[in-house]
Design a protein around this motif. Structure first.
Motif, PDB file in Angstrom:
ATOM      1  N   VAL A 273       0.877  -1.074   0.073  1.00  8.73           N
ATOM      2  CA  VAL A 273       0.065  -0.049  -0.052  1.00  8.73           C
ATOM      3  C   VAL A 273       0.818   1.244  -0.001  1.00  8.73           C
ATOM      4  N   ARG A 274       1.815   1.141   0.987  1.00  5.55           N
ATOM      5  CA  ARG A 274       2.896   2.456   0.821  1.00  5.55           C
ATOM      6  C   ARG A 274       3.482   2.693  -0.414  1.00  5.55           C
ATOM      7  N   ARG A 275       3.923   1.580  -1.226  1.00  5.07           N
ATOM      8  CA  ARG A 275       4.738   1.852  -2.510  1.00  5.07           C
ATOM      9  C   ARG A 275       3.497   2.228  -3.289  1.00  5.07           C
ATOM     10  N   LEU A 276       2.446   1.935  -3.587  1.00  4.65           N
ATOM     11  CA  LEU A 276       1.304   2.275  -4.387  1.00  4.65           C
ATOM     12  C   LEU A 276       1.166   3.882  -4.084  1.00  4.65           C
ATOM     13  N   ARG A 277       1.060   4.132  -2.779  1.00  4.45           N
ATOM     14  CA  ARG A 277       0.987   5.497  -2.656  1.00  4.45           C
ATOM     15  C   ARG A 277       2.003   6.371  -3.375  1.00  4.45           C
ATOM     16  N   GLU A 278       3.079   5.957  -3.164  1.00  5.77           N
ATOM     17  CA  GLU A 278       4.370   6.573  -3.712  1.00  5.77           C
ATOM     18  C   GLU A 278       4.596   6.668  -5.192  1.00  5.77           C
ATOM     19  N   GLY A 279       3.635   5.708  -5.663  1.00  5.46           N
ATOM     20  CA  GLY A 279       3.615   5.770  -7.409  1.00  5.46           C
ATOM     21  C   GLY A 279       4.014   4.317  -8.007  1.00  5.46           C
ATOM     22  N   ALA A 280       4.241   3.434  -7.201  1.00  8.62           N
ATOM     23  CA  ALA A 280       5.002   2.017  -7.784  1.00  8.62           C
ATOM     24  C   ALA A 280       3.945   1.504  -8.667  1.00  8.62           C
ATOM     25  N   ASP A 281       4.201   0.818  -9.695  1.00  5.93           N
ATOM     26  CA  ASP A 281       3.452   0.130 -10.710  1.00  5.93           C
ATOM     27  C   ASP A 281       2.845  -1.007  -9.740  1.00  5.93           C
ATOM     28  N   ILE A 282       1.364  -1.227 -10.208  1.00  5.14           N
ATOM     29  CA  ILE A 282       0.491  -2.239  -9.294  1.00  5.14           C
ATOM     30  C   ILE A 282       1.105  -3.624  -9.755  1.00  5.14           C
ATOM     31  N   ASP A 283       1.480  -3.946 -10.981  1.00  7.44           N
ATOM     32  CA  ASP A 283       2.155  -5.392 -11.346  1.00  7.44           C
ATOM     33  C   ASP A 283       3.454  -5.537 -10.406  1.00  7.44           C
ATOM     34  N   GLU A 284       4.348  -4.613 -10.442  1.00  5.36           N
ATOM     35  CA  GLU A 284       5.653  -4.742  -9.588  1.00  5.36           C
ATOM     36  C   GLU A 284       5.162  -4.959  -8.271  1.00  5.36           C
ATOM     37  N   VAL A 285       4.169  -4.305  -7.663  1.00  9.41           N
ATOM     38  CA  VAL A 285       4.101  -4.236  -6.284  1.00  9.41           C
ATOM     39  C   VAL A 285       3.568  -5.644  -5.911  1.00  9.41           C
ATOM     40  N   LEU A 286       2.279  -6.099  -6.644  1.00  9.66           N
ATOM     41  CA  LEU A 286       1.650  -7.241  -6.515  1.00  9.66           C
ATOM     42  C   LEU A 286       2.698  -8.519  -6.552  1.00  9.66           C
ATOM     43  N   ALA A 287       3.824  -8.462  -7.374  1.00  6.26           N
ATOM     44  CA  ALA A 287       4.722  -9.452  -7.546  1.00  6.26           C
ATOM     45  C   ALA A 287       5.499  -9.761  -6.155  1.00  6.26           C
ATOM     46  N   GLY A 288       5.376  -8.722  -5.233  1.00  5.50           N
ATOM     47  CA  GLY A 288       6.012  -9.034  -4.065  1.00  5.50           C
ATOM     48  C   GLY A 288       5.355  -9.289  -2.903  1.00  5.50           C
ATOM     49  N   LEU A 289       3.984  -9.711  -3.375  1.00  2.00           N
ATOM     50  CA  LEU A 289       3.205 -10.157  -2.328  1.00  2.00           C
ATOM     51  C   LEU A 289       3.083 -11.517  -2.529  1.00  2.00           C
ATOM     52  N   ASP A 290       2.547 -12.455  -1.296  1.00  2.00           N
ATOM     53  CA  ASP A 290       2.180 -13.572  -1.295  1.00  2.00           C
ATOM     54  C   ASP A 290       1.009 -13.985  -2.286  1.00  2.00           C
ATOM     55  N   VAL A 291       1.490 -15.174  -3.128  1.00  2.00           N
ATOM     56  CA  VAL A 291       0.398 -15.594  -4.061  1.00  2.00           C
ATOM     57  C   VAL A 291      -0.999 -15.817  -3.564  1.00  2.00           C
ATOM     58  N   THR A 292      -1.062 -16.075  -2.208  1.00  2.00           N
ATOM     59  CA  THR A 292      -2.533 -16.293  -1.577  1.00  2.00           C
ATOM     60  C   THR A 292      -3.008 -14.871  -1.527  1.00  2.00           C
ATOM     61  N   VAL A 293      -2.391 -13.914  -1.618  1.00  2.00           N
ATOM     62  CA  VAL A 293      -3.071 -12.561  -1.714  1.00  2.00           C
ATOM     63  C   VAL A 293      -3.351 -12.070  -2.970  1.00  2.00           C
TER      64      VAL A 293
END
Length: 117
Positions: free
Chosen positions: A36-56
């Motif tokens: 969420v913090r990275r999205l607020r800072e303007g990061a790309d959604i695909d890049e951000v989600l790639a760093g999350l657990d696949v169950t999310v």
């Protein structure tokens, strides 16, 4: 007014953030809040989600492009739409009289109202 098609992953993430927070504990919750913090800072959604657990991310990706389920509401639709308050995604929400305005939990703001012309 012509509204954009509401089918992107960023909008889906925003819409479901409250539920994702309820289902995430410990390290998964910490990773979600970092996303969420990275999205607020303007990061790309695909890049951000790639760093999350696949169950999310798996349920989000499976529902990508689906229209949210309509929920019964207390009154007629309000003439207009609510859009991302910072223009970061293509989220579009409608509401009914008697309901509060939808919120963006990523940016912690109420969505911006745009009346029908």
């Amino acid at each position: 007014m012509d509204l954009p098609e509401d089918d992107d992953l960023h909008a889906q993430f925003c819409r479901e953030l409250a539920t994702l927070r309820l289902m995430s504990f410990g390290p998964r919750r910490a990773a979600l809040e970092q996303a969420v913090r990275r999205l607020r800072e303007g990061a790309d959604i695909d890049e951000v989600l790639a760093g999350l657990d696949v169950t999310v991310t798996a349920p989000l990706r499976a529902r990508q492009g689906e229209t949210p389920t309509a929920v019964g509401a207390p009154g007629p639709p309000v003439r207009g739409a609510y859009l991302c308050p910072v223009g970061a995604c293509r989220r579009v929400e409608r509401r009914r009289a008697g309901e509060g305005p939808p919120e963006c939990l990523v940016h912690e703001r109420v969505l911006s109202f745009v009346p029908d012309a």
